[in-house]
Scaffold this motif. Structure first.
Motif, mmCIF file in Angstrom:
data_model
loop_
_atom_site.group_PDB
_atom_site.id
_atom_site.type_symbol
_atom_site.label_atom_id
_atom_site.label_comp_id
_atom_site.label_asym_id
_atom_site.label_seq_id
_atom_site.Cartn_x
_atom_site.Cartn_y
_atom_site.Cartn_z
ATOM 1 N N UNK A 82 0.845 -1.205 0.000
ATOM 2 C CA UNK A 82 0.000 0.000 0.000
ATOM 3 C C UNK A 82 0.879 1.254 0.000
ATOM 4 N N UNK A 83 1.951 1.234 0.810
ATOM 5 C CA UNK A 83 2.870 2.379 0.865
ATOM 6 C C UNK A 83 3.575 2.573 -0.477
ATOM 7 N N UNK A 84 3.943 1.458 -1.099
ATOM 8 C CA UNK A 84 4.640 1.501 -2.389
ATOM 9 C C UNK A 84 3.786 2.229 -3.425
ATOM 10 N N UNK A 85 2.502 1.801 -3.572
ATOM 11 C CA UNK A 85 1.669 2.428 -4.612
ATOM 12 C C UNK A 85 1.272 3.853 -4.233
ATOM 13 N N UNK A 86 1.131 4.107 -2.914
ATOM 14 C CA UNK A 86 0.819 5.477 -2.473
ATOM 15 C C UNK A 86 1.994 6.410 -2.798
ATOM 16 N N UNK A 87 3.223 5.932 -2.561
ATOM 17 C CA UNK A 87 4.415 6.737 -2.868
ATOM 18 C C UNK A 87 4.536 7.009 -4.357
ATOM 19 N N UNK A 88 4.219 5.980 -5.158
ATOM 20 C CA UNK A 88 4.263 6.163 -6.626
ATOM 21 C C UNK A 88 3.232 7.214 -7.043
ATOM 22 N N UNK A 98 -2.347 -3.645 -10.474
ATOM 23 C CA UNK A 98 -3.269 -4.787 -10.406
ATOM 24 C C UNK A 98 -3.539 -5.150 -8.954
ATOM 25 N N UNK A 99 -4.820 -5.195 -8.568
ATOM 26 C CA UNK A 99 -5.203 -5.640 -7.228
ATOM 27 C C UNK A 99 -4.649 -4.764 -6.129
ATOM 28 N N UNK A 100 -4.224 -5.385 -5.020
ATOM 29 C CA UNK A 100 -3.641 -4.720 -3.857
ATOM 30 C C UNK A 100 -4.565 -3.669 -3.261
ATOM 31 N N UNK A 101 -5.892 -3.872 -3.387
ATOM 32 C CA UNK A 101 -6.891 -2.930 -2.832
ATOM 33 C C UNK A 101 -6.633 -1.508 -3.334
ATOM 34 N N UNK A 102 -6.003 -1.387 -4.508
ATOM 35 C CA UNK A 102 -5.545 -0.078 -4.982
ATOM 36 C C UNK A 102 -6.665 0.931 -5.201
ATOM 37 N N UNK A 103 -7.869 0.448 -5.556
ATOM 38 C CA UNK A 103 -8.966 1.412 -5.766
ATOM 39 C C UNK A 103 -9.384 2.038 -4.437
ATOM 40 N N UNK A 104 -9.068 1.356 -3.333
ATOM 41 C CA UNK A 104 -9.377 1.878 -2.000
ATOM 42 C C UNK A 104 -8.192 2.676 -1.443
ATOM 43 N N UNK A 105 -6.982 2.109 -1.579
ATOM 44 C CA UNK A 105 -5.764 2.750 -1.069
ATOM 45 C C UNK A 105 -5.537 4.117 -1.728
ATOM 46 N N UNK A 106 -5.842 4.197 -3.037
ATOM 47 C CA UNK A 106 -5.565 5.438 -3.774
ATOM 48 C C UNK A 106 -6.799 6.324 -3.958
#
Length: 200
Positions: A82-88, A98-106
């Protein structure tokens, strides 16, 4: 064109990962999937296989949380991702995830476009049989197992339920047109949306 992030949730066997790959290729942006764990492992000197064992898996058994830090390996790996994609996202980079709850995290990032890919059971079963050289019974068992795991993981770490259309911008049945045509249609729609947004 400003920053955009395409988040792809998917049912197992729907071709959602391939659709995400095609979108990343068409938009010429990075694709983040299980490869983000390889990058993290390399950066932190950890064995990537250890991380992959627990990816997209919810917390199991009894764990302790001290000052917001969980002792659960699954929680720690989920938070790393989650931190990785948030930082990106915060860096201003455009990408497909792909996945990783990204639609919620971001959620809240103005450039986020969220997609959920589902499929008909028969079409998904055939695809799994073809890709993994399994019979129909084995393919259905694999599909059920993976979807159960993804749903449990997603619903544990997200407010919105996995696959609930209200949590996504686009929900699409890849069985209607096939994976390639679905990716092309999504590319056209997203391109038009980004173009209109840039002109506003």
């Amino acid at each position: 064109m400003g920053q955009f992030i395409i988040s792809v949730g998917r049912e197992y066997g729907s071709g959602g990962h391939e659709i995400a790959s095609r979108l990343a290729e068409k938009f010429n942006v990075p694709l983040y999937d299980r490869n983000m764990l390889d990058q993290m492992a390399e950066r932190n000197g950890i064995d990537a296989e250890e991380l992959h064992k627990h990816e997209e898996t919810k917390r199991q058994g009894l764990t302790r949380t001290v000052r917001g830090h969980s002792s659960s390996v699954q929680d720690q790996i989920a938070q790393l991702q989650f931190d990785f994609i948030r930082n990106k996202a915060e860096s201003g980079e455009s990408f497909v995830v792909v996945g990783r709850c990204s639609e919620n995290v971001l959620r809240g990032f103005p450039g986020l476009i969220s997609i959920f890919v589902r499929g008909e059971e028969e079409a998904k079963t055939e695809r799994i049989c073809r890709l993994y050289k399994l019979n129909k019974l084995e393919a259905k068992a694999k599909m059920f197992r993976h979807d159960k795991k993804r749903k449990a993981y997603h619903n544990y770490y997200s407010k919105m339920k996995w696959g609930d259309s209200r949590g996504y911008d686009f929900c699409v049945n890849s069985s209607l047109m096939g994976v390639e045509a679905t990716a092309d249609a999504l590319y056209t729609m997203i391109s038009d949306y980004l173009k209109n947004k840039a002109e506003q």
